[in-house]
Design a protein around this motif. Structure first.
Motif, PDB file in Angstrom:
ATOM      1  N   PHE A 349     -33.095 -32.909 -52.824  1.00  0.00           N
ATOM      2  CA  PHE A 349     -32.536 -33.493 -51.621  1.00  0.00           C
ATOM      3  C   PHE A 349     -31.240 -32.792 -51.203  1.00  0.00           C
ATOM      4  CE2 PHE A 349     -35.031 -36.862 -53.674  1.00  0.00           C
ATOM      5  CZ  PHE A 349     -35.972 -37.064 -52.673  1.00  0.00           C
ATOM      6  N   ASP A 350     -30.481 -32.298 -52.152  1.00  0.00           N
ATOM      7  CA  ASP A 350     -29.285 -31.529 -51.820  1.00  0.00           C
ATOM      8  C   ASP A 350     -29.670 -30.239 -51.098  1.00  0.00           C
ATOM      9  OD1 ASP A 350     -27.572 -33.352 -53.167  1.00  0.00           O
ATOM     10  OD2 ASP A 350     -28.094 -32.431 -55.072  1.00  0.00           O
ATOM     11  N   LEU A 351     -30.677 -29.556 -51.627  1.00  0.00           N
ATOM     12  CA  LEU A 351     -31.119 -28.296 -51.036  1.00  0.00           C
ATOM     13  C   LEU A 351     -31.735 -28.527 -49.667  1.00  0.00           C
ATOM     14  CD1 LEU A 351     -32.708 -26.607 -54.191  1.00  0.00           C
ATOM     15  CD2 LEU A 351     -30.380 -26.369 -53.313  1.00  0.00           C
ATOM     16  N   ILE A 352     -32.526 -29.581 -49.523  1.00  0.00           N
ATOM     17  CA  ILE A 352     -33.151 -29.886 -48.234  1.00  0.00           C
ATOM     18  C   ILE A 352     -32.087 -30.229 -47.200  1.00  0.00           C
ATOM     19  CG2 ILE A 352     -34.586 -31.578 -47.023  1.00  0.00           C
ATOM     20  CD1 ILE A 352     -36.291 -31.734 -49.609  1.00  0.00           C
ATOM     21  N   THR A 353     -31.098 -31.039 -47.591  1.00  0.00           N
ATOM     22  CA  THR A 353     -30.042 -31.443 -46.650  1.00  0.00           C
ATOM     23  C   THR A 353     -29.224 -30.247 -46.189  1.00  0.00           C
ATOM     24  OG1 THR A 353     -29.890 -33.646 -47.657  1.00  0.00           O
ATOM     25  CG2 THR A 353     -28.007 -32.906 -46.343  1.00  0.00           C
ATOM     26  N   LEU A 354     -28.839 -29.381 -47.113  1.00  0.00           N
ATOM     27  CA  LEU A 354     -28.059 -28.205 -46.735  1.00  0.00           C
ATOM     28  C   LEU A 354     -28.864 -27.270 -45.837  1.00  0.00           C
ATOM     29  CD1 LEU A 354     -26.174 -27.333 -50.056  1.00  0.00           C
ATOM     30  CD2 LEU A 354     -25.142 -28.016 -47.879  1.00  0.00           C
ATOM     31  N   ASN A 355     -30.132 -27.065 -46.182  1.00  0.00           N
ATOM     32  CA  ASN A 355     -30.957 -26.181 -45.360  1.00  0.00           C
ATOM     33  C   ASN A 355     -31.174 -26.781 -43.976  1.00  0.00           C
ATOM     34  OD1 ASN A 355     -32.304 -23.638 -45.318  1.00  0.00           O
ATOM     35  ND2 ASN A 355     -34.280 -24.667 -45.435  1.00  0.00           N
ATOM     36  N   PHE A 356     -31.318 -28.101 -43.917  1.00  0.00           N
ATOM     37  CA  PHE A 356     -31.440 -28.780 -42.629  1.00  0.00           C
ATOM     38  C   PHE A 356     -30.188 -28.550 -41.782  1.00  0.00           C
ATOM     39  CE2 PHE A 356     -29.994 -32.554 -40.296  1.00  0.00           C
ATOM     40  CZ  PHE A 356     -30.937 -32.578 -39.279  1.00  0.00           C
ATOM     41  N   PHE A 357     -29.021 -28.705 -42.396  1.00  0.00           N
ATOM     42  CA  PHE A 357     -27.782 -28.507 -41.634  1.00  0.00           C
ATOM     43  C   PHE A 357     -27.698 -27.080 -41.104  1.00  0.00           C
ATOM     44  CE2 PHE A 357     -23.364 -27.066 -41.459  1.00  0.00           C
ATOM     45  CZ  PHE A 357     -22.887 -27.917 -40.473  1.00  0.00           C
ATOM     46  N   VAL A 358     -28.027 -26.104 -41.934  1.00  0.00           N
ATOM     47  CA  VAL A 358     -27.992 -24.707 -41.499  1.00  0.00           C
ATOM     48  C   VAL A 358     -28.902 -24.498 -40.295  1.00  0.00           C
ATOM     49  CG1 VAL A 358     -28.623 -22.351 -42.145  1.00  0.00           C
ATOM     50  CG2 VAL A 358     -27.333 -23.775 -43.753  1.00  0.00           C
ATOM     51  N   TYR A 359     -30.109 -25.026 -40.362  1.00  0.00           N
ATOM     52  CA  TYR A 359     -31.063 -24.870 -39.251  1.00  0.00           C
ATOM     53  C   TYR A 359     -30.621 -25.640 -38.015  1.00  0.00           C
ATOM     54  CZ  TYR A 359     -34.788 -22.035 -41.209  1.00  0.00           C
ATOM     55  OH  TYR A 359     -35.514 -20.967 -41.687  1.00  0.00           O
ATOM     56  N   SER A 360     -29.936 -26.767 -38.228  1.00  0.00           N
ATOM     57  CA  SER A 360     -29.483 -27.557 -37.077  1.00  0.00           C
ATOM     58  C   SER A 360     -28.445 -26.812 -36.247  1.00  0.00           C
ATOM     59  CB  SER A 360     -28.889 -28.886 -37.562  1.00  0.00           C
ATOM     60  OG  SER A 360     -27.592 -28.707 -38.137  1.00  0.00           O
ATOM     61  N   GLN A 361     -27.779 -25.836 -36.862  1.00  0.00           N
ATOM     62  CA  GLN A 361     -26.734 -25.084 -36.177  1.00  0.00           C
ATOM     63  C   GLN A 361     -27.221 -23.725 -35.664  1.00  0.00           C
ATOM     64  OE1 GLN A 361     -23.621 -26.652 -35.698  1.00  0.00           O
ATOM     65  NE2 GLN A 361     -25.024 -28.245 -36.402  1.00  0.00           N
ATOM     66  N   SER A 363     -29.961 -23.173 -33.411  1.00  0.00           N
ATOM     67  CA  SER A 363     -30.975 -23.373 -32.376  1.00  0.00           C
ATOM     68  C   SER A 363     -31.218 -22.121 -31.551  1.00  0.00           C
ATOM     69  CB  SER A 363     -30.551 -24.522 -31.455  1.00  0.00           C
ATOM     70  OG  SER A 363     -30.445 -25.730 -32.180  1.00  0.00           O
ATOM     71  N   ASP A 364     -30.176 -21.342 -31.348  1.00  0.00           N
ATOM     72  CA  ASP A 364     -30.298 -20.136 -30.518  1.00  0.00           C
ATOM     73  C   ASP A 364     -31.155 -19.059 -31.167  1.00  0.00           C
ATOM     74  OD1 ASP A 364     -28.678 -21.405 -28.738  1.00  0.00           O
ATOM     75  OD2 ASP A 364     -26.844 -20.367 -29.356  1.00  0.00           O
ATOM     76  N   CYS A 365     -31.435 -19.203 -32.462  1.00  0.00           N
ATOM     77  CA  CYS A 365     -32.215 -18.183 -33.173  1.00  0.00           C
ATOM     78  C   CYS A 365     -33.711 -18.325 -32.944  1.00  0.00           C
ATOM     79  CB  CYS A 365     -31.936 -18.264 -34.680  1.00  0.00           C
ATOM     80  SG  CYS A 365     -30.216 -17.955 -35.130  1.00  0.00           S
ATOM     81  N   PHE A 366     -34.134 -19.416 -32.293  1.00  0.00           N
ATOM     82  CA  PHE A 366     -35.559 -19.669 -32.120  1.00  0.00           C
ATOM     83  C   PHE A 366     -35.894 -19.874 -30.657  1.00  0.00           C
ATOM     84  CE2 PHE A 366     -34.097 -21.286 -36.214  1.00  0.00           C
ATOM     85  CZ  PHE A 366     -34.906 -20.553 -37.078  1.00  0.00           C
ATOM     86  N   SER A 367     -37.064 -19.381 -30.269  1.00  0.00           N
ATOM     87  CA  SER A 367     -37.471 -19.447 -28.864  1.00  0.00           C
ATOM     88  C   SER A 367     -37.807 -20.870 -28.431  1.00  0.00           C
ATOM     89  CB  SER A 367     -38.680 -18.536 -28.627  1.00  0.00           C
ATOM     90  OG  SER A 367     -39.761 -18.891 -29.487  1.00  0.00           O
ATOM     91  N   LYS A 370     -40.666 -25.774 -31.806  1.00  0.00           N
ATOM     92  CA  LYS A 370     -41.777 -25.614 -32.751  1.00  0.00           C
ATOM     93  C   LYS A 370     -41.520 -24.461 -33.708  1.00  0.00           C
ATOM     94  CE  LYS A 370     -46.770 -24.914 -33.056  1.00  0.00           C
ATOM     95  NZ  LYS A 370     -48.031 -24.655 -32.325  1.00  0.00           N
ATOM     96  N   LYS A 371     -40.979 -23.349 -33.185  1.00  0.00           N
ATOM     97  CA  LYS A 371     -40.674 -22.197 -34.035  1.00  0.00           C
ATOM     98  C   LYS A 371     -39.615 -22.559 -35.069  1.00  0.00           C
ATOM     99  CE  LYS A 371     -43.263 -18.962 -32.100  1.00  0.00           C
ATOM    100  NZ  LYS A 371     -44.351 -18.274 -32.842  1.00  0.00           N
ATOM    101  N   ARG A 372     -38.610 -23.312 -34.629  1.00  0.00           N
ATOM    102  CA  ARG A 372     -37.552 -23.735 -35.558  1.00  0.00           C
ATOM    103  C   ARG A 372     -38.139 -24.637 -36.643  1.00  0.00           C
ATOM    104  NH1 ARG A 372     -33.130 -27.001 -32.655  1.00  0.00           N
ATOM    105  NH2 ARG A 372     -34.733 -28.626 -32.711  1.00  0.00           N
ATOM    106  N   TYR A 373     -38.989 -25.556 -36.256  1.00  0.00           N
ATOM    107  CA  TYR A 373     -39.643 -26.483 -37.184  1.00  0.00           C
ATOM    108  C   TYR A 373     -40.479 -25.724 -38.213  1.00  0.00           C
ATOM    109  CZ  TYR A 373     -43.150 -30.016 -38.580  1.00  0.00           C
ATOM    110  OH  TYR A 373     -43.999 -30.843 -39.275  1.00  0.00           O
TER     111      TYR A 373
END
Length: 430
Positions: A349-361, A363-367, A370-373
Motif C-alpha cells: 500500500f505504501d508503494l501503490i500510494t506513492l506511485n499513485f501520487f507520482v502519476y497524479s502529478q 497528467s501532461d505526460c499522457f494523451s 485511459k493512457k494514464r490509467y
C-alpha cells in the motif's frame, strides 16, 4: 446464489466500471467513488477466502451460501488428518475443532497459519502465494526466510508435513554459512527468489537456507521493496518541491504586482531607484529542493483532506466512515518515519500510494486519461511483482479506490475529496 456470482474480483470490477462509466462521473467523481466504496466494496475477511478455496477444491455441488460452518470444519479436520499435519507448528493444547472455526471466521490470521494450511490442505506454492498476497495482503513466500523457503520446497514437490519436519530439524542443526553454495543475488528480493527457484534437491535446499540463517532466525526484509520505496519517495518529494515553488512563484508575482503599484504612486523616487528595488524584490525568491521536503510535508499533501486535532495529528481512522476499507492506509508522517528508520517495512500500500501520487502529478505526460490509467497499472504491477507482493488486486477496496481516482480528471483532488467525505459525508448531506 452460485459461487461465481459472489466472486470478489468480478464484483469489484463491476463496481468500478459502474462508477467510472456513469454519465455523472466527470462532475461528481468523488461522490460516486465514495458511494461505491461505502455500499459495494468492503474488507474481505480471511475466513471467506478460506471457505471459497475449500468449496472449489471439494467440488461441492450445493449452493455456496447453504454450506454450513461445520461442513468446512469437517473437511479441514479430515484433510489435516490425511496429510499427517498437526494443529500448529509449535506445541499447543488447542483442539482442531476450535482452531478450524477460528480460521473460518477470523478477519485475518497470522502468516504462519497460511503455511500450516498449505500442508494440511495440500496446497500448491501458487495457492499459498495467493492466500498471502490476496487474503492477507502481504508479501508472497519470502525467499529470504529459511522457514518459508523450506515450506515452498515441499509445496512445489508435493511432499508432506512429516518430511518437512525432518528437513527443518536438519536446518536447525546446521550452522550458518556452513555449506558452500553460489548465490544468484546480492541481498535483493528478486535475486533471492531466483536462487530459490534454482533449488532441485534436499542438499541444495539446506545449503541455501544455511546461507540465510541468522542468530535470531529473523528473516531479512525486502531490499527490493525498500529500494522502490526510496525511489518513489524521492520522486514524490521532488514533485512536492515543484508544487511549493509554483505556489511561492504565484505569491511572489502577487507581491511584486502590489509593490509595483506602491512604487508607481511614489513620485519622490527616481525611475532608476524603482527598478533597482524591483530587481532586488525578484531575487528574494525561495527555491525548494527535494531534500527540503519532510515527512510532514508528504503527510500534508497526500493526507490534506484528513482532519487534524489541535496538536496537528491526523484524526483517528475510526472517525472515518470508510475505516474498514481504508484501515492502515493513511500515509502519515509517523508511518513514513518508521519506514525511513527501518522500524517498519514498506508495504504494497505504501508503494501503490506513492506511485499513485507520482502519476497524479504527471497528467501532461499522457494523451488521455485511459493512457494514464493503463500506464499506472503496468507500472504498479511491475513494481509489486518485483517485490513479490502480487499485482494490483481490485477486490482490495483501497486499490479499487486508487484505480477509480486515476480515471478522474484530477486524481489527487478526487483522492482528497473522497477522504474528506469519509469524515464529513453525513454532515454535508444534512
Amino acid at each position: 446464489m452460485k459461487l461465481d456470482e459472489m466472486d470478489f474480483t468480478e464484483n469489484a470490477w463491476e463496481a468500478l466500471y459502474d462508477a467510472v462509466d456513469s454519465s455523472y462521473f466527470s462532475d461528481q467523481d468523488a461522490d460516486l467513488i465514495y458511494h461505491t466504496l461505502e455500499s459495494r466494496l468492503r474488507f474481505i475477511p480471511f475466513g471467506e477466502y478460506l471457505k471459497r478455496y475449500i468449496y472449489r477444491c471439494a467440488q461441492m455441488e450445493e449452493p455456496f451460501e447453504t454450506v454450513s460452518l461445520k461442513a468446512y470444519q469437517q473437511i479441514i479436520r479430515d484433510s489435516f488428518a490425511d496429510n499427517h499435519t498437526p494443529c500448529s507448528f509449535t506445541p499447543t493444547t488447542a483442539k482442531m475443532s476450535a482452531l478450524s472455526k477460528n480460521w473460518l471466521t477470523q478477519q485475518t490470521v497470522k502468516r504462519n497459519v497460511v503455511f500450516l494450511l498449505g500442508f494440511g490442505l495440500s496446497m500448491s506454492s501458487h495457492d499459498v502465494n495467493q492466500f498471502l498476497t490476496k487474503a492477507l495482503r502481504e508479501q508472497g513466500i519470502n525467499a529470504k526466510d529459511p522457514f518459508e523457503v523450506i515450506c515452498w520446497y515441499y509445496y512445489k514437490n508435493g511432499y508432506g508435513y512429516l518430511k518437512f519436519e525432518k528437513l527443518w530439524q536438519i536446518y536447525e542443526n546446521t550452522s550458518p554459512n556452513s555449506l558452500d553454495m553460489a548465490l544468484l543475488y546480492e541481498d535483493a528480493t528478486i535475486g533471492a527468489r531466483n536462487t530459490m527457484y534454482s533449488i532441485h534437491d534436499d542438499a541444495a535446499l539446506i545449503a541455501f537456507v544455511s546461507k540465510l540463517k541468522t542468530k535470531n532466525n529473523r528473516a531479512k526484509g525486502s531490499v527490493t521493496a525498500r529500494r522502490w520505496f526510496d525511489r518513489l519517495y524521492d520522486e514524490a518529494r521532488s514533485l512536492i518541491a515543484e508544487m511549493y515553488n509554483e505556489t511561492e512563484e504565484e505569491k511572489r508575482r502577487e507581491s511584486i504586482l502590489a509593490y509595483q503599484q506602491k512604487l508607481s504612486g511614489n513620485d519622490r523616487l527616481y525611475d532608476y531607484e524603482k527598478q533597482q528595488m524591483l530587481t532586488q524584490k525578484r531575487e528574494t525568491q525561495v527555491k525548494y529542493q527535494c531534500d527540503d521536503i519532510t515527512e510532514s510535508d508528504m503527510e500534508r499533501v497526500i493526507c490534506a483532506a484528513i482532519p487534524v486535532d489541535r496538536h496537528g495529528n491526523l484524526t483517528p481512522g475510526k472517525a472515518s466512515k470508510l475505516n474498514e476499507q481504508f484501515a492502515g492506509k493513511r500515509f502519515s508522517r509517523q508511518h513514513i518515519r518508521d519506514i525511513l528508520v527501518n522500524k517498519a517495512e514498506a508495504s504494497r500500500f505504501d508503494l501503490i500510494t506513492l506511485n499513485f501520487f507520482v502519476y497524479s502529478q504527471k497528467s501532461d505526460c499522457f494523451s488521455n486519461i485511459k493512457k494514464r490509467y493503463e500506464s499506472f497499472i503496468e507500472s504498479s504491477n511491475r513494481i509489486l511483482e518485483e517485490c513479490y507482493l502480487g499485482p494490483l488486486y481490485v477486490a482490495n477496496p483501497y486499490e479499487c479506490f486508487v484505480l477509480m481516482c486515476i480515471l478522474s480528471e484530477d486524481p489527487l483532488g478526487t483522492y482528497a475529496d473522497v477522504w474528506e467525505l469519509s469524515y464529513h459525508a453525513d454532515s454535508e448531506r444534512e
